[in-house]
Design an enzyme around this catalytic site. Structure first.
Site, PDB file in Angstrom:
ATOM      1  N   HIS A  17       0.823  -1.207   0.000  1.00 39.05           N
ATOM      2  CA  HIS A  17       0.000   0.000   0.000  1.00 39.05           C
ATOM      3  C   HIS A  17       0.857   1.257   0.000  1.00 39.05           C
ATOM      4  CE1 HIS A  17       0.886   0.948   4.227  1.00 39.05           C
ATOM      5  NE2 HIS A  17       0.747  -0.340   4.472  1.00 39.05           N
ATOM      6  N   GLU A  92      -2.353  -6.970   7.485  1.00 35.42           N
ATOM      7  CA  GLU A  92      -1.045  -6.854   8.122  1.00 35.42           C
ATOM      8  C   GLU A  92      -0.995  -7.709   9.389  1.00 35.42           C
ATOM      9  OE1 GLU A  92       1.994  -6.732   8.134  1.00 35.42           O
ATOM     10  OE2 GLU A  92       2.522  -4.621   7.840  1.00 35.42           O
TER      11      GLU A  92
END
Length: 216
Positions: A17, A92
Site C-alpha cells: 500500500h 497486516e
C-alpha cells in the site's frame, strides 16, 4: 520459452500500500485502520500508471483502508474495469501492544521493555508483545493467495495489494533471509512480481520491491 508455456504461467503483481497517515508519523499500525496520506494516494496512482497496458485478470486487497484504497487507485489507473475484492487473509500482522504507538513512545514509556524487545530474536519479539508470529501470518497469507490464484486460469495476471510485514515474511519464507534482510520492508507502493508455473513448483521472483515508478 514457447508462447504456450508462457501462457501456462500465472503472474502475481504484489504491491505494498501507499504511505498511510501512520507511516508518515512513525506509528506502528498492525491491524489498526489508518487511511492513506495524500502522498500515499499519489504513490498509488504512480504505481497504477506503471502498470498501464498490463492485462490484469483480477484485483484483490487487504480490507484495511490503506491497502484497499491503494488497490482501487492502482486498478483504476492501470485500466482494470473490474471490482477490487477484499481478502481478510491479506491483512497486516496483528501487532499486539505495539499497535498505535511510535517506537519513541515505547522507549519513553517503558525503557526496560524496549531493551528486552530489541535483545530478542524476531519471532520471540512478536510473542512478547502478543503479536502474530511469522508462522501465524504465513498460514493465513499463503491460504489467501492460494484461494485467489485458484479463482483464475494459468496465464492470468493478478493484482494483490497488501502490507509490508506480511509481504516480508512471505517473500523470505519463499526465497530466503537475504530477501529484505534485517528489518527491511518493501517500500510503500513498490511492485513485486512472482510467476507460477502450473506444475506446483515454487514461484519465480521476477521483480522485488521496485520503486522506479515513484517520483517521491
Amino acid at each position: 520459452m514457447s508462447l504456450q508455456s508462457e501462457n501456462e504461467r500465472q503472474e502475481l503483481i504484489l504491491v505494498r500500500h501507499g504511505q498511510s497517515t501512520a507511516n508518515a508519523t512513525g506509528v506502528w499500525q498492525g491491524q489498526l485502520d489508518f487511511p492513506l496520506s495524500e502522498l500515499g494516494r499519489r504513490q498509488a496512482a504512480e504505481a497504477g500508471r506503471a502498470l498501464r497496458g498490463t492485462q490484469i485478470s483480477g484485483a484483490y486487497a487487504s480490507p484495511l483502508s490503506r491497502a484497499f484504497e491503494t488497490a482501487t487507485i492502482v486498478a483504476g489507473e492501470a485500466g482494470f474495469a473490474g471490482e477490487v475484492v477484499p481478502v481478510p487473509g491479506l491483512k497486516e500482522r496483528k501487532g499486539g501492544t505495539l499497535e498505535g504507538h511510535t517506537w519513541a513512545e515505547q522507549e519513553a514509556r517503558d525503557p526496560e521493555f524496549a531493551e528486552k524487545f530489541l535483545a530478542l530474536p524476531e519471532e520471540e519479539r512478536w510473542t512478547l508483545v502478543g503479536a502474530e508470529t511469522d508462522e501465524d501470518i504465513l498460514h493465513r497469507f499463503v491460504e489467501a493467495l492460494t484461494s485467489v490464484r485458484a479463482r483464475h486460469e494459468p496465464g492470468d495476471r493478478l493484482l494483490v495489494v497488501s502490507h509490508g510485514g506480511v509481504m516480508r515474511a512471505f517473500l523470505r519464507d519463499l526465497f530466503g533471509e537475504e530477501i529484505l534482510p534485517g528489518s527491511e520492508r518493501a517500500p510503500n507502493a513498490s511492485i513485486t512480481r512472482l510467476l507460477w508455473s502450473k506444475d506446483g513448483a515454487p514461484p519465480e521472483l521476477l521483480e522485488l520491491a521496485a520503486t522506479g515508478h515513484l517520483s517521491s
